[in-house]
Design a protein around this motif. Sequence first.
Motif, PDB file in Angstrom:
ATOM      1  N   ASP A  88       0.841  -1.207   0.000  1.00  0.00           N
ATOM      2  CA  ASP A  88       0.000   0.000   0.000  1.00  0.00           C
ATOM      3  C   ASP A  88       0.877   1.259   0.000  1.00  0.00           C
ATOM      4  O   ASP A  88       0.595   2.222  -0.705  1.00  0.00           O
ATOM      5  CB  ASP A  88      -0.963  -0.006   1.201  1.00  0.00           C
ATOM      6  N   ALA A  89       1.977   1.216   0.774  1.00  0.00           N
ATOM      7  CA  ALA A  89       2.869   2.373   0.793  1.00  0.00           C
ATOM      8  C   ALA A  89       3.553   2.544  -0.564  1.00  0.00           C
ATOM      9  O   ALA A  89       3.761   3.673  -1.013  1.00  0.00           O
ATOM     10  CB  ALA A  89       3.903   2.206   1.900  1.00  0.00           C
ATOM     11  N   ALA A  90       3.880   1.432  -1.220  1.00  0.00           N
ATOM     12  CA  ALA A  90       4.531   1.513  -2.527  1.00  0.00           C
ATOM     13  C   ALA A  90       3.648   2.281  -3.512  1.00  0.00           C
ATOM     14  O   ALA A  90       4.120   3.161  -4.242  1.00  0.00           O
ATOM     15  CB  ALA A  90       4.826   0.116  -3.058  1.00  0.00           C
ATOM     16  N   ILE A  91       2.344   1.961  -3.505  1.00  0.00           N
ATOM     17  CA  ILE A  91       1.419   2.678  -4.396  1.00  0.00           C
ATOM     18  C   ILE A  91       1.420   4.166  -4.048  1.00  0.00           C
ATOM     19  O   ILE A  91       1.547   5.033  -4.912  1.00  0.00           O
ATOM     20  CB  ILE A  91      -0.010   2.112  -4.272  1.00  0.00           C
ATOM     21  N   ALA A  92       1.326   4.444  -2.745  1.00  0.00           N
ATOM     22  CA  ALA A  92       1.203   5.837  -2.309  1.00  0.00           C
ATOM     23  C   ALA A  92       2.501   6.627  -2.489  1.00  0.00           C
ATOM     24  O   ALA A  92       2.496   7.840  -2.372  1.00  0.00           O
ATOM     25  CB  ALA A  92       0.762   5.891  -0.846  1.00  0.00           C
ATOM     26  N   LEU A  93       3.616   5.922  -2.750  1.00  0.00           N
ATOM     27  CA  LEU A  93       4.867   6.640  -2.999  1.00  0.00           C
ATOM     28  C   LEU A  93       5.067   6.934  -4.482  1.00  0.00           C
ATOM     29  O   LEU A  93       5.581   7.983  -4.852  1.00  0.00           O
ATOM     30  CB  LEU A  93       6.060   5.820  -2.488  1.00  0.00           C
ATOM     31  N   VAL A  94       4.660   5.972  -5.327  1.00  0.00           N
ATOM     32  CA  VAL A  94       5.017   6.083  -6.749  1.00  0.00           C
ATOM     33  C   VAL A  94       4.169   7.128  -7.475  1.00  0.00           C
ATOM     34  O   VAL A  94       4.704   8.034  -8.116  1.00  0.00           O
ATOM     35  CB  VAL A  94       4.893   4.712  -7.445  1.00  0.00           C
ATOM     36  N   PHE A  95       2.832   7.020  -7.346  1.00  0.00           N
ATOM     37  CA  PHE A  95       2.053   7.878  -8.243  1.00  0.00           C
ATOM     38  C   PHE A  95       2.101   9.367  -7.884  1.00  0.00           C
ATOM     39  O   PHE A  95       2.140  10.203  -8.797  1.00  0.00           O
ATOM     40  CB  PHE A  95       0.622   7.345  -8.445  1.00  0.00           C
ATOM     41  N   PRO A  96       2.158   9.735  -6.589  1.00  0.00           N
ATOM     42  CA  PRO A  96       2.273  11.178  -6.345  1.00  0.00           C
ATOM     43  C   PRO A  96       3.547  11.773  -6.940  1.00  0.00           C
ATOM     44  O   PRO A  96       3.534  12.895  -7.454  1.00  0.00           O
ATOM     45  CB  PRO A  96       2.281  11.277  -4.812  1.00  0.00           C
ATOM     46  N   ALA A  97       4.645  10.986  -6.908  1.00  0.00           N
ATOM     47  CA  ALA A  97       5.902  11.494  -7.461  1.00  0.00           C
ATOM     48  C   ALA A  97       5.771  11.733  -8.964  1.00  0.00           C
ATOM     49  O   ALA A  97       6.095  12.820  -9.464  1.00  0.00           O
ATOM     50  CB  ALA A  97       7.024  10.516  -7.158  1.00  0.00           C
ATOM     51  N   LEU A  98       5.262  10.718  -9.691  1.00  0.00           N
ATOM     52  CA  LEU A  98       5.130  10.870 -11.148  1.00  0.00           C
ATOM     53  C   LEU A  98       4.156  11.999 -11.502  1.00  0.00           C
ATOM     54  O   LEU A  98       4.401  12.809 -12.400  1.00  0.00           O
ATOM     55  CB  LEU A  98       4.661   9.547 -11.773  1.00  0.00           C
ATOM     56  N   PHE A  99       3.047  12.029 -10.757  1.00  0.00           N
ATOM     57  CA  PHE A  99       2.030  13.042 -11.020  1.00  0.00           C
ATOM     58  C   PHE A  99       2.586  14.444 -10.758  1.00  0.00           C
ATOM     59  O   PHE A  99       2.326  15.384 -11.524  1.00  0.00           O
ATOM     60  CB  PHE A  99       0.821  12.759 -10.124  1.00  0.00           C
ATOM     61  N   SER A 100       3.384  14.576  -9.682  1.00  0.00           N
ATOM     62  CA  SER A 100       3.952  15.890  -9.352  1.00  0.00           C
ATOM     63  C   SER A 100       4.871  16.391 -10.456  1.00  0.00           C
ATOM     64  O   SER A 100       4.841  17.576 -10.815  1.00  0.00           O
ATOM     65  CB  SER A 100       4.732  15.804  -8.043  1.00  0.00           C
ATOM     66  N   ILE A 101       5.696  15.472 -10.981  1.00  0.00           N
ATOM     67  CA  ILE A 101       6.579  15.871 -12.082  1.00  0.00           C
ATOM     68  C   ILE A 101       5.745  16.430 -13.230  1.00  0.00           C
ATOM     69  O   ILE A 101       6.043  17.494 -13.787  1.00  0.00           O
ATOM     70  CB  ILE A 101       7.423  14.678 -12.570  1.00  0.00           C
ATOM     71  N   ALA A 102       4.647  15.705 -13.541  1.00  0.00           N
ATOM     72  CA  ALA A 102       3.809  16.142 -14.656  1.00  0.00           C
ATOM     73  C   ALA A 102       3.196  17.509 -14.391  1.00  0.00           C
ATOM     74  O   ALA A 102       3.217  18.381 -15.265  1.00  0.00           O
ATOM     75  CB  ALA A 102       2.719  15.095 -14.905  1.00  0.00           C
ATOM     76  N   VAL A 103       2.673  17.710 -13.180  1.00  0.00           N
ATOM     77  CA  VAL A 103       2.010  18.987 -12.875  1.00  0.00           C
ATOM     78  C   VAL A 103       3.016  20.137 -12.950  1.00  0.00           C
ATOM     79  O   VAL A 103       2.715  21.211 -13.486  1.00  0.00           O
ATOM     80  CB  VAL A 103       1.342  18.928 -11.485  1.00  0.00           C
ATOM     81  N   ILE A 104       4.227  19.906 -12.428  1.00  0.00           N
ATOM     82  CA  ILE A 104       5.232  20.974 -12.468  1.00  0.00           C
ATOM     83  C   ILE A 104       5.624  21.283 -13.913  1.00  0.00           C
ATOM     84  O   ILE A 104       5.736  22.450 -14.299  1.00  0.00           O
ATOM     85  CB  ILE A 104       6.466  20.581 -11.629  1.00  0.00           C
ATOM     86  N   LEU A 105       5.786  20.237 -14.715  1.00  0.00           N
ATOM     87  CA  LEU A 105       6.114  20.459 -16.133  1.00  0.00           C
ATOM     88  C   LEU A 105       5.036  21.296 -16.806  1.00  0.00           C
ATOM     89  O   LEU A 105       5.341  22.240 -17.542  1.00  0.00           O
ATOM     90  CB  LEU A 105       6.268  19.122 -16.864  1.00  0.00           C
ATOM     91  N   ILE A 106       3.761  20.953 -16.532  1.00  0.00           N
ATOM     92  CA  ILE A 106       2.667  21.715 -17.149  1.00  0.00           C
ATOM     93  C   ILE A 106       2.710  23.168 -16.679  1.00  0.00           C
ATOM     94  O   ILE A 106       2.616  24.101 -17.478  1.00  0.00           O
ATOM     95  CB  ILE A 106       1.301  21.095 -16.795  1.00  0.00           C
ATOM     96  N   ALA A 107       2.891  23.350 -15.366  1.00  0.00           N
ATOM     97  CA  ALA A 107       2.861  24.708 -14.821  1.00  0.00           C
ATOM     98  C   ALA A 107       4.007  25.551 -15.379  1.00  0.00           C
ATOM     99  O   ALA A 107       3.832  26.723 -15.699  1.00  0.00           O
ATOM    100  CB  ALA A 107       2.942  24.648 -13.296  1.00  0.00           C
TER     101      ALA A 107
END
Lengths: 370, 377
Positions: A88-107
């Motif tokens: 469960d922690a593995a899931i909660a670690l991976v996707f926020p990191a990838l998603f954050s990279i994407a959001v910062i790139l967009i911004a």
Amino acid sequence: MTAIDLEVQLLAIVVAVTCALPGVFLVLRRMALMSDAISHSILLGIVLAFFVVEDLTHPFLVVAAAATGVLTVALVEALYRSRRVKEDAAIALVFPALFSIAVILIARHAGGVHLDVDAVILGEIAFAPFRRWEVAGFDLGPRSLYLMLAILLVNVGFLLLFYKEMKISTFDPALAAALGFSPVLLHYAFMSLVSVTAVGAFDAVGSILVVALMVAPPAAAYLCTDRLPRVLALSAGFGALSAVIGFWGAWAMDASIAGSMASAAGVVFLLAFLLAPDRGLVPQARRRSRQKVEFAVRMLLIHLLNHEGGPKAREESQVVHLEEHLRWQPEFAERVVRSAEKKGFVGRKRGEELRLTDPGRHLARRTMLS
Amino acid sequence: MISGILYDLLFDYTLRTVAVGAAALGAVSGALGSFAVLRRQSLLGDAISHAALPGIALAFLLTGSRATLVLVLGAALAGWVGTLVVMAVVRWSRIPEDAALGIVLSVFFGAGLVILTFVQRDPSAAQAGLDTFLFGQAATLLERDVAVILGLGAVAVAATVLFWKEFKILSFDPQFGRSMGIPMLRVDMILTTALVIAIVIGLQTVGVVLMSAMVVAPAAAARQWTDRLGTMVFLAAFFGAVAGTVGALVSATAVRVPTGPTIVLVVSALVLGSLLFAPERGLVAAWRREVRNRSRLRTEAVLLDLHALAGQHEDGSHPHEIGALEAMGHHPGGAEETLRHLRKRGYVSERDPGHWVLTEAGRERAGRILRDRGGVP
């Protein structure tokens, strides 16, 4: 209702059904939250692919997004298998990191990219009909409808082709491995399917509501039946129902369509949770209270049989007496007596005195023997 | 740029407010997140933070107030209700927990979006504040927001200190707690409430979408460094504070860098560093351990085989051909390289090309290995 409303409604139904089918296996395999992880991290694939082709409608975006989805699954599993963190922690670690990279790139590149972070989260199904598919000047309808129909077709085709394999590997992975087909390969094929589905739906309803459509209708269906084909069919049905209720709800309230669809999916699940035959809370409570009365009827019959012909028979057969002897509340005693009467096990004599009938005596004896 | 930030931190009032708020919320969510991670409830944080959205929107719609305390209390109430729904669905149906979490997080979030559309329709509403709850906006942190963070955070921390023993038992052995007569359900409720508080005070800065990372990541990073709960909680709080401060400061000073994602990237880097470089549990340490073990086993096998060959020969100092050694089958990949390595350490010597013999030190070493393994020297 305009033609555009009709197109949006149709698209909503197709999206919901397309999500509901693979969702069944996500729920059954206890991987429901993988849909959460995938639907977020595909954004990174979309953004990176956009930087390469610089066209938001390019099919490469879908491919890259789906690849990111599969990469997410692989990363979560690698992290989990390193045994440094729980699954469960593995899931909660991976996707926020990838998603954050994407959001910062967009911004950072907001000027050049026509990608809106709000649209990513909220979806923009209402605008879908404005992106048409035209061939030689003929208007064939909204693009995303065709994309979703194609994905639906792939989903149905995959499930038809690998139905048996999916079923066995879901309910008995060890048997699946023993039978010789690779659960890992099948797993990754299936996760690719989930990723592609998430990419298509993401465009219409946004990343978080993909989760609602992938998890709520299958979970509701899972409460209603035990047979896998029926779970699949019901899940698709519940998905479509959520889309219809959600769309009209949004129309009536003039509110977010995606949000309204997710809420409708929640209501459908709530109804299944309360009312599903056998498993719903209400049928369960009714069954329990029925069983309680049935048990009490037997007790009553045995009580009457015990005192039949005895010295205190008349006294013990009074309904009022049951209340103190068996410690029943008056209304419960009345309910039990009425149920016994209705089934023809006892009759009332002179108002309040109970008499066993022949079937009643028979049942009492048989109950005591068993 | 770094020195610029440090200068601003000391002398810029706004920036100092942001830094204090972000550090506090990071510390609280890191500390409480430790329990969530240990109890395999990492994704409960995700559900709670998403479920908070309708609470924020409803609180605004009903009170018309944008005061942080009002919105945060609305968020806490909704997050708490969401948790109860997850518990009820898991308890009273056969829906597995992950599906229940998925349903609650997405459906509550969807309902929140619907309510937000009502809020946005009201032209008089100062609704700009609500948008920041999606991805967080550190720059909007005011002194009174920080006061709310510090106040509520203190409540959550106080609960942790007060119920330390109970939380610990709940995390590691709830059955034992029950047998001791501790009301575990009540302890669970208190811990969950504290977790809800830890999450909602971060929503304005980090946003509902990414707040779950602040619950899980500091704790997961801290877990790599220690096996003791107390150390882990402190370390997680420290990591959370560092990530919160660095992320908030970068996003508050740079242009067009959203706060939530920045904080998440910082904390993800901390996790990656911990996974790789922590002593004992770190992947690099584990890899080096494995290399060392493998090389030790290889050299010991060569020493022992040379020792055995010497024992079979009348003259113990008779050199043996490398082929004979390799024929004994204990040296996958050949013995040559290991022999050279052993010669450097003075355990073997090469008489003729390809013919090797144990030195005095080598004989002694082989004898000691045999004794350690319980054999006869």
